[in-house]
Design an enzyme around this catalytic site. Structure first.
Site, short mmCIF file in Angstrom:
data_model
loop_
_atom_site.label_atom_id
_atom_site.label_comp_id
_atom_site.label_asym_id
_atom_site.label_seq_id
_atom_site.Cartn_x
_atom_site.Cartn_y
_atom_site.Cartn_z
N GLY A 16 0.78 -1.24 0.00
CA GLY A 16 0.00 0.00 0.00
C GLY A 16 0.81 1.28 0.00
N SER A 17 2.04 1.26 -0.51
CA SER A 17 2.81 2.51 -0.48
C SER A 17 2.26 3.54 -1.46
CB SER A 17 4.30 2.24 -0.73
OG SER A 17 4.53 1.83 -2.06
N ASN A 18 1.70 3.11 -2.58
CA ASN A 18 1.06 4.08 -3.49
C ASN A 18 -0.23 4.62 -2.87
OD1 ASN A 18 2.48 4.52 -6.16
ND2 ASN A 18 2.62 2.29 -5.92
N ARG A 69 -15.58 -14.82 -9.38
CA ARG A 69 -15.15 -13.43 -9.56
C ARG A 69 -16.36 -12.48 -9.50
NH1 ARG A 69 -10.09 -12.45 -11.13
NH2 ARG A 69 -9.72 -14.54 -11.85
N MET A 94 -4.32 -6.97 -6.80
CA MET A 94 -3.87 -8.14 -7.54
C MET A 94 -5.01 -9.04 -8.01
SD MET A 94 -0.69 -7.58 -7.61
CE MET A 94 0.07 -9.09 -8.17
N ARG A 95 -6.14 -8.47 -8.32
CA ARG A 95 -7.26 -9.27 -8.84
C ARG A 95 -7.57 -8.82 -10.26
NH1 ARG A 95 -7.54 -13.51 -6.83
NH2 ARG A 95 -9.68 -13.83 -7.52
N HIS A 113 1.13 1.19 -13.00
CA HIS A 113 1.87 -0.01 -13.41
C HIS A 113 3.35 0.35 -13.47
CE1 HIS A 113 2.52 -3.86 -15.32
NE2 HIS A 113 3.32 -3.27 -16.17
N ALA A 177 9.40 7.16 -8.01
CA ALA A 177 8.72 7.94 -9.06
C ALA A 177 7.21 7.70 -9.02
CB ALA A 177 9.29 7.57 -10.43
N GLU A 178 6.81 6.45 -8.77
CA GLU A 178 5.37 6.14 -8.68
C GLU A 178 4.68 7.01 -7.63
OE1 GLU A 178 4.21 1.95 -8.44
OE2 GLU A 178 6.19 1.39 -9.16
C1 GRF Z 1 3.54 -0.94 -7.41
O1 GRF Z 1 4.80 -1.12 -7.99
C2 GRF Z 1 2.49 -0.70 -8.46
O2 GRF Z 1 2.99 -0.01 -9.58
C3 GRF Z 1 2.09 -2.10 -8.85
O3 GRF Z 1 2.13 -2.83 -7.67
C4 GRF Z 1 3.02 -2.22 -6.75
C5 GRF Z 1 2.24 -1.95 -5.52
O4 GRF Z 1 3.04 -1.43 -4.48
N1 GRF Z 1 0.81 -2.10 -9.51
P1 GRF Z 1 2.36 -0.73 -3.23
O5 GRF Z 1 1.39 -1.74 -2.66
O6 GRF Z 1 1.66 0.50 -3.74
O7 GRF Z 1 3.47 -0.41 -2.30
#
Ligand code: GRF
Length: 220
Positions: A16-18, A69, A94-95, A113, A177-178
Site C-alpha cells: 500500500g505505499s502508493n 469473480r 492483484m485481482r 503499473h 517515481a510512482e
Molecule cells: C507498485 O509497484 C504498483 O505499480 C504495482 O504494484 C506495486 C504496488 O506497491 N501495480 P504498493 O502496494 O503500492 O506499495
C-alpha cells in the site's frame, strides 16, 4: 465555497505505499479528490493499517471467500456504492476484473503499473526491463480496460537504468517515481483536466522540458 472533491476508493492487496502517497497528497486543501475508502482483497494487507490510522474507512474483501469473480465484484460494488465512490484508484490490487465490472467503471478507474507501457505488462516488470536491456524504465498511470495493463495513458515517469541495477534496485527508484506520479495523475483526473478521446487522453499540459533523458548520458 469549497469545490466538490471527488470521492475516491483505493483498492489494494498488499503493502500500500502508493495508497499512502495518495492519502498524503489528498490532505492538501486544494486537492480535488478525497480518499474516502480503502478496499483490500487481502484481509491482512499491511496497507490497511496505515489507512485505518489515517482515519479512512477500510473494507477487507477476502477474495478467497468468494466462489466466483462475479460474487467478489458484487460485494466490491456494494462497498463502493455505500461509500458514494466516484473514482477508483487501483494501487497494487492483484485481482483481475471482469469486462462487466471494468465497463461499469470505464474512464472512472485508474491504475499504476511499474513500467513504461505498453512495454512490460504483467508481473516482474523490472526483471522484464533488465532482461530486455532497456536503458530507460519507468511507470505509467492509465485508465483501466479489460485487457491486462492496457488503457488510455494518463501520465508516465521515466527512470534511467543503471549498469549495476538489479530488479530490486530498479524497483526502488521506479517506486519513488510512482509515489510522485500517482498523486499528480489522480489530481488531473479528479479535477476533470484530462479526458479520454478514442483510446488516448487529451487535455494534459506539455512538459516544460525540451531536453531528452539520455541514458547513458551523452559524452563531451
Ligand atoms: C507498485 O509497484 C504498483 O505499480 C504495482 O504494484 C506495486 C504496488 O506497491 N501495480 P504498493 O502496494 O503500492 O506499495
Amino acid at each position: 465555497m469549497t469545490a466538490h472533491r471527488k470521492k475516491v476508493a483505493v483498492l489494494i492487496s498488499g503493502r500500500g505505499s502508493n495508497m499512502e502517497a495518495l492519502i498524503v497528497a489528498a490532505r492538501a486543501v486544494d486537492y480535488p479528490a478525497e480518499i474516502t475508502t480503502v478496499i483490500s482483497s487481502q484481509p491482512d494487507a499491511p496497507g490497511l493499517t496505515f489507512a485505518r490510522n489515517a482515519g479512512i474507512a477500510t473494507v477487507a474483501l477476502d477474495h478467497k471467500t468468494f466462489q466466483a469473480r462475479e460474487a467478489f465484484e458484487a460485494a466490491l460494488q456494494t462497498a463502493l456504492d455505500a461509500a458514494g465512490v466516484e473514482l477508483i484508484a487501483l494501487a497494487g490490487f492483484m485481482r483481475l476484473m471482469t469486462p462487466d465490472f471494468v465497463g461499469r467503471w470505464r474512464d472512472r478507474m485508474i491504475n499504476i503499473h511499474p513500467s513504461l507501457l505498453p512495454s512490460f505488462k504483467g508481473l516482474h516488470t523490472h526483471e522484464q526491463a533488465l532482461s530486455a536491456g532497456v536503458r530507460v524504465a519507468g511507470c505509467t498511470v492509465h485508465f483501466v480496460r479489460a485487457e491486462l495493463d492496457s488503457g488510455p495513458i494518463i501520465a508516465q515517469a521515466a527512470v534511467a537504468v543503471q549498469s549495476g541495477d538489479t530488479a530490486a534496485t530498479l524497483a526502488d527508484r521506479v517506486l519513488a517515481a510512482e509515489h510522485k506520479l500517482y498523486p499528480a495523475a489522480l489530481r488531473l483526473v479528479a479535477a476533470g483536466q484530462i479526458h479520454v478521446d478514442g483510446e488516448k487522453t487529451i487535455g494534459y499540459e506539455d512538459v516544460n522540458q525540451t531536453t531528452a533523458l539520455f541514458s547513458p548520458p551523452l559524452q563531451g
